[in-house]
Design a protein around this motif. Structure first.
Motif: not given
Length: 284
Positions: A80-85, A93-94, A99-102, A191-199
């Motif tokens: 949930k935290e990963y997807n929230k970010l 990259s961020y 990492g994740l602060n939960i 697309n959410r995944m394509l936007k998230s990938c770095l390259v």
């Protein structure tokens, strides 16, 4: 020996080109091969591989389990935290770097190589728990406009997608230009995944090109070749350096840590902020 001769020596079939790359990577240090069904499109991760790395942080993991009253609930909080970010505009990259602060518990999603090679160090031990995954024919969307579409290859780090690849083989009558066309016209840039990938890489047996941002027909691809043409190497595809060097675990971890930059800038035409990702060219 010409490039054509070399590629014919290896194999002209596009599927075998894909298999050659995937097989080389899965047998490399800190790599494995996963199936498309292992990837949760909605959660944007391979849940098993992400959980494996989180659980390797045993003390923090136990604190999470106690905090949320059970292992499944604890891991759900991680996802949930990963997807929230991601949804709040934080780039991949961020997330990799911070990492994740939960609820005050800091969870790493990747461990970069420690400066000192001390096998007893907790950082060195966690570094050994990193797993890059190569996935063939990756389903990346459940949206109607992308339904059923697949990516030839995807590379993930600890379950998080970072690289996509479209492959072509000149001996089948297609080349990198056809791969670029696919990205420009057959892949939804929102697309959410394509936007998230770095390259994203467009690769054939002789040439490689890359982009960090899909923008439909305006997508700009840059060359990722050794020289203006990649030299012939007996018994190998001329683009072998991608999977034998660049996509190797230590190389990618170094790139992720030191060379990939993400920042926001205003679009000159719309005035809206857009995320910019910088991925080093081959010679950098």
């Amino acid at each position: 020996m010409t490039n054509w001769t070399v590629t014919k020596l290896v194999n002209p079939d596009e599927e075998l080109f894909e298999i050659t790359i995937a097989d080389y990577l899965k047998d490399s240090p800190l790599y494995n091969q996963r199936s498309p069904k292992d990837f949760d499109i909605d959660a944007l991760c391979d849940r098993e591989m992400l959980r494996r790395f989180v659980e390797a942080q045993s003390q923090k993991w136990q604190r999470l389990v106690q905090r949320f009253g059970g292992e499944d609930a604890a891991f759900d909080a991680v996802v949930k935290e990963y997807n929230k970010l991601l949804d709040n505009g934080k780039g991949m990259s961020y997330i990799l770097n911070n990492g994740l602060n939960i609820q005050g518990i800091k969870i790493a999603v990747v461990q970069y190589k420690p400066q000192y090679d001390d096998p007893e160090s907790e950082f060195q031990q966690l570094y050994q728990q990193n797993r890059f995954s190569v996935v063939r024919q990756m389903r990346y969307s459940t949206a109607p406009q992308d339904s059923g579409r697949e990516l030839d290859l995807c590379i993930l780090i600890n379950g998080l997608p970072i690289i996509t690849v479209e492959l072509k083989n000149e001996q089948t009558g297609q080349n990198y230009a056809h791969a670029i066309h696919q990205y420009r016209f057959d892949r939804n840039p929102q697309n959410r995944m394509l936007k998230s990938c770095l390259v994203h890489f467009a690769v054939d047996n002789n040439y490689a090109f890359m982009t960090t941002q899909l923008n439909g027909e305006k997508t700009r691809f840059l060359p990722f070749n050794i020289n203006s043409t990649n030299p012939a190497v007996e018994g190998k595809y001329p683009t072998y350096y991608l999977w034998e060097e660049i996509w190797q675990a230590d190389s990618l971890l170094n790139i992720l840590q030191h060379f990939i930059k993400q920042y926001k800038e205003k679009d000159r035409k719309t005035g809206k902020e857009k995320k910019v990702t910088v991925f080093p060219r081959f010679h950098q």
